[in-house]
Design a protein around this motif. Sequence first.
Motif, PDB file in Angstrom:
ATOM      1  N   THR A   1      27.672  40.542  38.731  1.00  0.00           N
ATOM      2  CA  THR A   1      28.800  40.963  37.887  1.00  0.00           C
ATOM      3  C   THR A   1      28.654  40.458  36.456  1.00  0.00           C
ATOM      4  O   THR A   1      27.986  39.452  36.205  1.00  0.00           O
ATOM      5  CB  THR A   1      30.141  40.475  38.458  1.00  0.00           C
ATOM      6  N   ILE A   2      29.295  41.166  35.554  1.00  0.00           N
ATOM      7  CA  ILE A   2      29.339  40.795  34.142  1.00  0.00           C
ATOM      8  C   ILE A   2      30.708  40.191  33.855  1.00  0.00           C
ATOM      9  O   ILE A   2      31.738  40.817  34.154  1.00  0.00           O
ATOM     10  CB  ILE A   2      29.114  42.030  33.249  1.00  0.00           C
TER      11      ILE A   2
ATOM     12  N   GLY B   1      24.589  44.317  37.312  1.00  0.00           N
ATOM     13  CA  GLY B   1      25.888  44.300  36.647  1.00  0.00           C
ATOM     14  C   GLY B   1      26.540  45.663  36.613  1.00  0.00           C
ATOM     15  O   GLY B   1      27.744  45.785  36.358  1.00  0.00           O
TER      16      GLY B   1
ATOM     17  N   THR C   1      29.769  46.028  38.618  1.00  0.00           N
ATOM     18  CA  THR C   1      30.848  45.079  38.346  1.00  0.00           C
ATOM     19  C   THR C   1      32.230  45.657  38.632  1.00  0.00           C
ATOM     20  O   THR C   1      33.026  45.084  39.381  1.00  0.00           O
ATOM     21  CB  THR C   1      30.794  44.607  36.880  1.00  0.00           C
TER      22      THR C   1
END
Length: 303
Positions: A189-190, A123, A126
């Motif tokens: 990704t967050i 993450g 991101t």
Amino acid sequence: MKNQYISRYFLLLTCCLIIIKSTVSAQNNILVFQSDFGLKDAAVSAMKGVAMGVSPDLKLYDVTHEIPAYNIWEASYRLVQTAPYWPAGTVFVSVVDPGVGTSRKSVVLLTKSGHYFVTPDNGTLTLVAEQLGIQEVREIDEVNNRRKNSNESYTFHGRDVYAFTGARLASKAMTFDKVGPKLPEKVVTIPYQKAAFGNGKVKGGIPILDIQYGNVWTNIDKEVFNKLGFKVGDDIKVSIQNNQKNVYEGVVKYVNTFGDVKEGEDVGYFNSLLFFSLGINMGSFSEKYKVYSGGEWSIELSK
């Protein structure tokens, strides 16, 4: 004859593009570190020692080592806040790695801006992937790209894998293709609330705090904000949620800078990155209203 000139033109153009691309993505001997280690012990120094062992000609710098422990989101933001100001070819090593030693991938991302990011794929990438673009992603071959005699160490990949790999890249001891196998052009990704206008409101996220002063920075830029039609001096209705639960409801005055209001008064303004922010003249908005940052925080603005 005409076709011959056209062929030569396109050959020259292709060569120029190849040169430009290689110049943009070439490593430049600059290595920049980020972590959640703090500076109370020797962890950061150990990473830099490994890097200098690869090449004493490296130029070593820091983003920060004060990322809150395990806060992958803040690591992601600090990278995108900083990287655009560094020249293409700069290598960033970011180590906020609560999953160290587990199955999460260790990767190097080359962005379309020509920057390299050496980090766990958890993450952390991101925002740089989103805003700087993905040129290529490679998984670090941890058999070949790790510090000598470190195979039995499972909890300090920042020293044994990331600093070592980053130093080899930055110093040109290794080309990017030698990092390891090429991966699909995507990263972990967050999720977060992106800035958007609709139904007479602007919605956005709260990616970070201006920590020293307690100001609350959003991801709402002027283009989206201006769709509300506000002018400097107007009052703005503000609603802030954490995991969709209301934390703050209030009205702030839209100003250019803190000194435009009395001490202790709430303000809405645009920060140095030109994103809408909340603050208190000579006070901490975050502390007073218990508003913090991260992917789970969102904000709404309206008249």
